[in-house]
Design a protein around this motif. Structure first.
Motif, PDB file in Angstrom:
ATOM      1  N   PRO A  27      -8.585   8.427   3.880  1.00 31.22           N
ATOM      2  CA  PRO A  27      -9.755   7.621   4.235  1.00 31.22           C
ATOM      3  C   PRO A  27      -9.706   6.167   3.783  1.00 31.22           C
ATOM      4  O   PRO A  27     -10.413   5.332   4.351  1.00 31.22           O
ATOM      5  CB  PRO A  27     -10.923   8.359   3.591  1.00 31.22           C
ATOM      6  N   ALA A  28      -8.904   5.850   2.772  1.00 32.25           N
ATOM      7  CA  ALA A  28      -8.803   4.467   2.298  1.00 32.25           C
ATOM      8  C   ALA A  28      -7.417   4.259   1.694  1.00 32.25           C
ATOM      9  O   ALA A  28      -6.833   5.195   1.137  1.00 32.25           O
ATOM     10  CB  ALA A  28      -9.889   4.163   1.265  1.00 32.25           C
ATOM     11  N   PRO A  29      -6.874   3.043   1.790  1.00 29.68           N
ATOM     12  CA  PRO A  29      -5.535   2.797   1.249  1.00 29.68           C
ATOM     13  C   PRO A  29      -5.540   2.682  -0.272  1.00 29.68           C
ATOM     14  O   PRO A  29      -6.543   2.321  -0.886  1.00 29.68           O
ATOM     15  CB  PRO A  29      -5.137   1.457   1.885  1.00 29.68           C
ATOM     16  N   SER A  30      -4.391   3.024  -0.848  1.00 33.93           N
ATOM     17  CA  SER A  30      -4.160   2.802  -2.281  1.00 33.93           C
ATOM     18  C   SER A  30      -3.104   1.724  -2.412  1.00 33.93           C
ATOM     19  O   SER A  30      -2.175   1.642  -1.608  1.00 33.93           O
ATOM     20  CB  SER A  30      -3.685   4.084  -2.959  1.00 33.93           C
ATOM     21  N   GLY A  88     -11.373   5.436  -9.021  1.00 36.37           N
ATOM     22  CA  GLY A  88     -12.770   5.215  -9.341  1.00 36.37           C
ATOM     23  C   GLY A  88     -13.607   6.180  -8.527  1.00 36.37           C
ATOM     24  O   GLY A  88     -13.333   7.380  -8.486  1.00 36.37           O
ATOM     25  N   ASP A  89     -14.606   5.649  -7.824  1.00 34.10           N
ATOM     26  CA  ASP A  89     -15.481   6.485  -7.000  1.00 34.10           C
ATOM     27  C   ASP A  89     -15.027   6.583  -5.545  1.00 34.10           C
ATOM     28  O   ASP A  89     -15.663   7.261  -4.743  1.00 34.10           O
ATOM     29  CB  ASP A  89     -16.915   5.933  -7.021  1.00 34.10           C
ATOM     30  N   GLU A  90     -13.927   5.911  -5.198  1.00 31.29           N
ATOM     31  CA  GLU A  90     -13.479   5.877  -3.805  1.00 31.29           C
ATOM     32  C   GLU A  90     -12.424   6.945  -3.536  1.00 31.29           C
ATOM     33  O   GLU A  90     -11.396   7.008  -4.205  1.00 31.29           O
ATOM     34  CB  GLU A  90     -12.908   4.509  -3.461  1.00 31.29           C
ATOM     35  N   VAL A  91     -12.684   7.773  -2.523  1.00 27.06           N
ATOM     36  CA  VAL A  91     -11.725   8.797  -2.111  1.00 27.06           C
ATOM     37  C   VAL A  91     -10.602   8.129  -1.334  1.00 27.06           C
ATOM     38  O   VAL A  91     -10.842   7.375  -0.398  1.00 27.06           O
ATOM     39  CB  VAL A  91     -12.410   9.887  -1.251  1.00 27.06           C
ATOM     40  N   ILE A 105       0.848  -1.190   0.000  1.00 28.27           N
ATOM     41  CA  ILE A 105       0.000   0.000   0.000  1.00 28.27           C
ATOM     42  C   ILE A 105       0.886   1.244   0.000  1.00 28.27           C
ATOM     43  O   ILE A 105       2.062   1.189   0.375  1.00 28.27           O
ATOM     44  CB  ILE A 105      -0.986   0.030   1.192  1.00 28.27           C
ATOM     45  N   VAL A 106       0.315   2.372  -0.431  1.00 30.59           N
ATOM     46  CA  VAL A 106       1.106   3.592  -0.505  1.00 30.59           C
ATOM     47  C   VAL A 106       1.566   3.985   0.900  1.00 30.59           C
ATOM     48  O   VAL A 106       0.767   4.089   1.825  1.00 30.59           O
ATOM     49  CB  VAL A 106       0.300   4.739  -1.153  1.00 30.59           C
ATOM     50  N   PHE A 107       2.877   4.171   1.029  1.00 28.56           N
ATOM     51  CA  PHE A 107       3.498   4.642   2.267  1.00 28.56           C
ATOM     52  C   PHE A 107       3.223   6.146   2.338  1.00 28.56           C
ATOM     53  O   PHE A 107       3.555   6.885   1.404  1.00 28.56           O
ATOM     54  CB  PHE A 107       4.992   4.329   2.214  1.00 28.56           C
ATOM     55  N   PHE A 108       2.598   6.622   3.408  1.00 25.48           N
ATOM     56  CA  PHE A 108       2.033   7.964   3.443  1.00 25.48           C
ATOM     57  C   PHE A 108       2.999   9.086   3.040  1.00 25.48           C
ATOM     58  O   PHE A 108       2.566  10.048   2.404  1.00 25.48           O
ATOM     59  CB  PHE A 108       1.356   8.256   4.793  1.00 25.48           C
ATOM     60  N   PRO A 109       4.311   9.052   3.351  1.00 29.77           N
ATOM     61  CA  PRO A 109       5.163  10.154   2.880  1.00 29.77           C
ATOM     62  C   PRO A 109       5.221  10.257   1.353  1.00 29.77           C
ATOM     63  O   PRO A 109       5.436  11.335   0.814  1.00 29.77           O
ATOM     64  CB  PRO A 109       6.540   9.830   3.447  1.00 29.77           C
TER      65      PRO A 109
END
Length: 135
Positions: free
Chosen positions: A64-67, A96-99, A19-23
């Motif tokens: 709000p949700a992982p990428s 898509g529709d997910e933030v 998943i994308v590491f927040f930094p």
């Protein structure tokens, strides 16, 4: 009007869980801002940063949700306020529709010695074109 920036999540953006590491999001946010100045305002950072800079002085972000690796993200940047030397924006990244990310930040136009300086008229006018209804 919002500026759109597309980013596929690459291996380099992810932690060992995929998943994308927040930094890394902050790097992509900056990539979006730099593309906005280049493509949206016709004021590339490589020109602006010859005699000054446009640093981020405040940022607030939610995830709000992982990428995940391979996701196609669409970032939308909208100016919310234009000051004498500053500009506030909000940005949303969706798959898509997910933030996946929301952020708001303040940029400031500064001189080479870091002092705030009024936006050039042409940049101020273009920033205003991207201003939405939010304040």
């Amino acid at each position: 009007m919002a500026f759109e920036f597309h980013q596929k999540v690459l291996f380099k953006h992810c932690d060992p869980a995929g998943i994308v590491f927040f930094p890394r999001y902050f790097e992509i946010i900056n990539d979006c801002v730099e593309a906005f100045f280049d493509q949206g305002l016709n004021a590339p950072f490589h020109d602006l940063h010859r005699n000054g800079a446009v640093p981020t002085v405040q940022i607030q972000t939610q995830f709000p949700a992982p990428s995940r690796h391979g996701d196609e993200l669409v970032f939308q940047l909208e100016i919310t306020q234009v000051g004498r030397s500053s500009a506030d924006y909000k940005m949303t990244a969706c798959c898509g529709d997910e933030v996946r990310l929301t952020t708001s930040a303040t940029l400031v136009n500064v001189t080479a010695n870091g002092r705030p300086e009024a936006w050039p008229d042409v940049i101020r006018s273009k920033l205003t074109e991207f201003k939405g209804g939010a304040t």
